[in-house]
Enzyme design. Sequence first.
Site, PDB file in Angstrom:
ATOM      1  N   LYS A  44      -7.883  27.952 -15.848  1.00  0.00           N
ATOM      2  CA  LYS A  44      -7.632  26.705 -15.114  1.00  0.00           C
ATOM      3  C   LYS A  44      -8.376  25.583 -15.827  1.00  0.00           C
ATOM      4  CE  LYS A  44      -8.101  24.269 -10.731  1.00  0.00           C
ATOM      5  NZ  LYS A  44      -8.835  23.124 -11.329  1.00  0.00           N
ATOM      6  N   SER A  69     -12.084  27.622 -13.981  1.00  0.00           N
ATOM      7  CA  SER A  69     -12.405  26.204 -13.838  1.00  0.00           C
ATOM      8  C   SER A  69     -13.826  25.891 -14.321  1.00  0.00           C
ATOM      9  CB  SER A  69     -12.206  25.783 -12.380  1.00  0.00           C
ATOM     10  OG  SER A  69     -12.249  24.390 -12.235  1.00  0.00           O
ATOM     11  N   ASP A 117     -18.597  27.675 -27.909  1.00  0.00           N
ATOM     12  CA  ASP A 117     -18.321  26.750 -29.016  1.00  0.00           C
ATOM     13  C   ASP A 117     -19.593  26.274 -29.700  1.00  0.00           C
ATOM     14  OD1 ASP A 117     -15.666  26.986 -28.486  1.00  0.00           O
ATOM     15  OD2 ASP A 117     -15.305  24.871 -28.051  1.00  0.00           O
TER      16      ASP A 117
END
Length: 423
Positions: free
Chosen positions: A314, A289, A300
């Site tokens: 999640k 999460s 990224d």
Amino acid sequence: MRFSHFLGTMILLVGLCGTASSSQARDTDHYQALKQFSQVLDLIEKNYVQEVDRTDLIHGAIEGMLNSIDPHSTYIDLDKFKMMQEEFQGEFGGIGIQIGVRDKRLTVIAPIEDTPADKAGLKAGDIILEINGVSALDISLEDAVSKIRGPKGEAVELTILHKESQAPEKVTIVRGTIPLVSVKFKELEPGYVHLRLTDFKANTTDDMHDKLREYSAKQELKGIVLDLRNNPGGLLNQAISVTDTFLRDGLIVYTQGRDPKSRKDEMASRQSTDVTCPVVVLINSGSASASEIVAGALQDRKRAILIGERTFGKGSVQTIMPLSDGSAVKLTIALYYTPNGRSIQAEGIDPDVELPFTLAAEDAVEPRDFREANLSKHLDNPNGDTVLDPEALEAKEALAKDNQLRIGLSMVKSLPRFMQLTN
């Protein structure tokens, strides 16, 4: 009669827009479903073998309705709602464990460090089969939490199937007071620190900034090993502000609900608390999460190297919606996406460097390499003997026992050199 009149009026108005038949069919389906629910409620109240409370039936129906949607949407009664608020704002009695539902089984996402669950040997991926001798099959997350929690000093018995075991094991754990310490900080070498986030509470970012500020006032910060292993997540806003500490601008994460117009972008901004030194992030299957938001954004944006194992996966966002009686509904309202548009729901984040954790032998605290210092009557260093203080000795022992942390330190020290080679 009032409801029939209202329904008829709505059908008439929609009919003027030319869509009466489809709207009428939809409204009729909704009415029939409510009628069926009312019939079942009446049958139970009149024919069940024992007298039942209507409020309990309604609450059970709401809970079943939400549980049928996904593992994270659920009904939260008044007592459980208070318990959830305590978890984020104060101490509570329990064993210190984060749990979730994976493949319809109650699963340990991660034990919280230095808690009774951690000391009892519970690990990420363990399956909880029973709680105090009662089956945990099909139990809701909130019911499981309420049964496992309890007053400090009282014991709870869990039947556990460890990830690599063939037979279940009964584990009795004495509950303790679970603190809200989510930031752990340790110097590994001068200038290089181990920053461990155990979860994301309301004070996580502030505590992290305080630790970094205190250290930077005494020593130049050359590199951070950001440890998100077994971090089960927590508050979304804290994941965003933690990530923002390592980015000066650009997208951190965006959430997207059912409505295409509901997309919400969370952006980084330049702040006095920004950290610019090299960063390596440690992840594993217990990273879930909010910790996946941090790891995914830094990966990224090419701000950090990820080392370890694939994360939990999640990728959904829940919100708590209070009801008039003090209870609440926790409802999944969106999915979150990394800056490159990746949804990690049920997929997880793969590390840049895959490195499974290997448990060191008890006698492997000291390095086994043979060096000059091991030779009898070796010449002393002219700068004098190096005497490790307790903190430095603790860091050395931690590095010897933790291969992922050891490689993380080596990598973060090497990053500036790698960047020079690619220019």
